[in-house]
Design a protein around this motif. Structure first.
Motif, short mmCIF file in Angstrom:
data_model
loop_
_atom_site.label_atom_id
_atom_site.label_comp_id
_atom_site.label_asym_id
_atom_site.label_seq_id
_atom_site.Cartn_x
_atom_site.Cartn_y
_atom_site.Cartn_z
N UNK A 23 0.84 -1.19 0.00
CA UNK A 23 0.00 0.00 0.00
C UNK A 23 0.88 1.25 0.00
N UNK A 24 0.30 2.36 -0.41
CA UNK A 24 0.99 3.65 -0.33
C UNK A 24 0.70 4.22 1.06
N UNK A 25 1.66 4.10 1.95
CA UNK A 25 1.48 4.60 3.32
C UNK A 25 2.09 5.99 3.44
N UNK A 26 1.33 6.89 4.01
CA UNK A 26 1.81 8.25 4.30
C UNK A 26 1.85 8.38 5.81
N UNK A 27 3.03 8.75 6.33
CA UNK A 27 3.23 8.88 7.77
C UNK A 27 3.77 10.28 8.07
N UNK A 28 2.89 11.21 8.40
CA UNK A 28 3.34 12.58 8.66
C UNK A 28 3.93 12.73 10.06
N UNK A 29 4.84 13.69 10.19
CA UNK A 29 5.32 14.12 11.50
C UNK A 29 4.46 15.31 11.89
N UNK A 30 3.81 15.22 13.03
CA UNK A 30 2.79 16.21 13.39
C UNK A 30 3.33 17.50 13.96
N UNK A 31 4.27 17.44 14.87
CA UNK A 31 4.56 18.60 15.69
C UNK A 31 5.97 19.11 15.43
N UNK A 32 6.04 20.39 15.18
CA UNK A 32 7.31 21.11 15.09
C UNK A 32 7.46 21.79 16.45
N UNK A 33 8.56 21.58 17.13
CA UNK A 33 8.69 22.05 18.51
C UNK A 33 8.61 23.56 18.68
#
Length: 137
Positions: A23-33
């Motif tokens: 599958x095409x998995x997209x895993x975002x990083x949510x938080x910029x400190x």
């Protein structure tokens, strides 16, 4: 799209991404400190990513904890864009106490995002509590 919880990062999904390699998995990083965080703003940004990448494909969103709250917001904003959602450990009843402390707690737990041992411990603990076993962790 796999949305991580607070205090961890996208790396918490590494084993799932390997398992779902077809599958095409997209895993975002949510938080910029150094940025202010809001569930609605984050949901809108992730919806934009889906609109750009989905190309009329089936979209499944998986959210854990804070990621689950974001997933709920995403579905409420654009229900026709998301075909299925898996929501795990979302606090959906607003709590005045939680509202007051969420921002400071996110900033305090930010260092845990880079700690893979914490994510493994958290996942193993969750599976023990639920009485589940998994080869994904």
């Amino acid at each position: 799209m796999l949305i991580h919880g607070g205090g961890v990062g996208g790396w918490m999904w590494d084993k799932q991404v390997q398992y779902f390699s077809d599958y095409h998995c997209v895993v975002p990083e949510l938080i910029n400190d150094d940025a202010d965080f809001s569930i609605e703003d984050c949901a809108n940004k992730l919806l934009t990513i889906i609109e750009e990448k989905a190309e009329n494909k089936r979209v499944i969103v998986v959210g854990f904890s804070l990621g689950a709250q974001i997933a709920i917001q995403m579905v409420s904003l654009k229900p026709r864009l998301i075909d299925s959602a898996i929501i795990n450990s979302a606090l959906v009843t607003p709590s005045p106490v939680a509202e007051k402390w969420i921002r400071p707690l996110i900033k305090l737990t930010f260092p845990l995002i880079k700690n893979k041992s914490f994510a493994k411990f958290q996942a193993k603990t969750l599976y023990k509590i639920l009485g589940l076993t998994s080869t994904l962790f």
